[in-house]
Scaffold this motif. Structure first.
Motif, PDB file in Angstrom:
ATOM      1  N   GLY A 196      -7.484  -2.958   0.520  1.00 27.19           N
ATOM      2  CA  GLY A 196      -6.622  -2.620   1.638  1.00 27.19           C
ATOM      3  C   GLY A 196      -5.935  -3.850   2.206  1.00 27.19           C
ATOM      4  N   ALA A 238      -1.356   6.482   1.998  1.00 22.56           N
ATOM      5  CA  ALA A 238      -2.651   5.934   2.404  1.00 22.56           C
ATOM      6  C   ALA A 238      -2.666   5.527   3.864  1.00 22.56           C
ATOM      7  N   LEU A 243       0.834  -1.204   0.000  1.00 20.09           N
ATOM      8  CA  LEU A 243       0.000   0.000   0.000  1.00 20.09           C
ATOM      9  C   LEU A 243       0.871   1.257   0.000  1.00 20.09           C
ATOM     10  N   THR A 301     -10.431   3.683   5.351  1.00 19.87           N
ATOM     11  CA  THR A 301     -10.361   3.347   3.928  1.00 19.87           C
ATOM     12  C   THR A 301      -9.702   2.005   3.606  1.00 19.87           C
ATOM     13  N   LEU A 302      -8.908   1.458   4.536  1.00 21.61           N
ATOM     14  CA  LEU A 302      -8.099   0.293   4.181  1.00 21.61           C
ATOM     15  C   LEU A 302      -8.241  -0.909   5.109  1.00 21.61           C
ATOM     16  N   ALA A 358      -6.314   5.138   7.628  1.00 25.74           N
ATOM     17  CA  ALA A 358      -6.198   3.710   7.334  1.00 25.74           C
ATOM     18  C   ALA A 358      -7.436   2.951   7.805  1.00 25.74           C
TER      19      ALA A 358
END
Length: 261
Positions: free
Chosen positions: A167, A150, A146, A160-161, A157
């Motif tokens: 992710g 990000a 990643l 979104t991941l 994190a």
């Protein structure tokens, strides 16, 4: 059979959030190893009244039992069942939908006279040595791939991941995450030894570049798991003294399991 296990907390004043076990069935054939690296949450609400060590002890205990008692159940299913069992113990009191509900990375291996099965979820490592001395790292490298931007903040994190498509994934409260793990089966004759490491021990390779995975494996085999953790701690202290600690914790919980099945 040779089995060695060593674990040391990153901070002696805080509980170790790692979990490790080796299970040997009563029949005397085969066995399994379990290594979990509990994810330290940021300060603040996690939706859960329980600690990370509480979670890893229960998830790890369930995995140790299931991987030995149900040898015909695939490791993905064993992990799914263990996550569901652990979630059930606190679903009535805690918000398990919170992105920071207690969670952990996972390494599982199970061997029989015929095969060696493995499962890796997130950034702990499993190393397999073949009869000719070749060492193969079995990794889930999604987090490493990643973009650093990000992961600039934990909030970003998480939003979104973490446990999201595109992710990375950890074992938390959703049993379906088990299907996201890196898995495989090797012929038993192609594996002479295994080593499982949490990322606190894998720093020797990944952060400090003291050698590659094969060098790391040879160090563990020759001098034992404790020697690797001791060397990591020395390197951490040296870098901290030079003002080169970098991102993250100066010392992390570090666990190594070595098995010659």
């Amino acid at each position: 059979m040779r089995t060695e296990l060593f674990s040391r907390p990153g901070d002696p004043d805080r509980p170790n959030e790692d979990f490790a076990s080796v299970g040997l069935p009563a029949c005397g054939q085969g066995g399994s190893l379990v290594v979990l690296d509990g994810v330290t949450p940021p300060r603040g609400d996690t939706g859960c009244s329980h600690t990370v060590p509480w979670f890893t002890a229960r998830l790890g205990g369930a995995l140790t039992e299931l991987t030995v008692s149900l040898p015909d159940v695939p490791l993905v299913d064993a992990l799914s069942r263990a996550i569901a069992r652990t979630a059930e113990t606190h679903s009535a009191t805690c918000d398990l939908s919170h992105p920071r509900t207690p969670q952990a990375t996972v390494v599982l291996a199970r061997w029989s006279p015929e095969t060696v099965e493995y499962l890796v979820l997130s950034d702990s490592a499993l190393l397999a040595e073949s009869p000719d001395g070749t060492v193969t790292p079995l990794l889930d490298d999604r987090l490493a791939r990643l973009p650093r931007a990000a992961l600039a903040t934990e909030a970003l994190a998480d939003a979104t991941l973490r446990n999201r498509e595109g992710g990375f994934f950890t074992a938390a409260a959703d049993p379906s995450v088990a299907a996201r793990a890196v898995t495989g089966v090797l012929p038993r004759g192609e594996v002479t030894a295994l080593a499982a490491l949490t990322d606190g021990a894998a720093r020797w390779v990944e952060r400090f570049r003291e050698g590659d995975w094969a060098d790391c494996f040879r160090l563990v085999r020759k001098e034992g798991p404790r020697a690797l953790v001791d060397r990591v701690r020395e390197l951490e202290r040296e870098r901290a003294a030079r003002g080169l600690a970098g991102r993250g914790k100066t010392h992390d919980d570090a666990t190594v399991v070595y098995v010659e099945p």
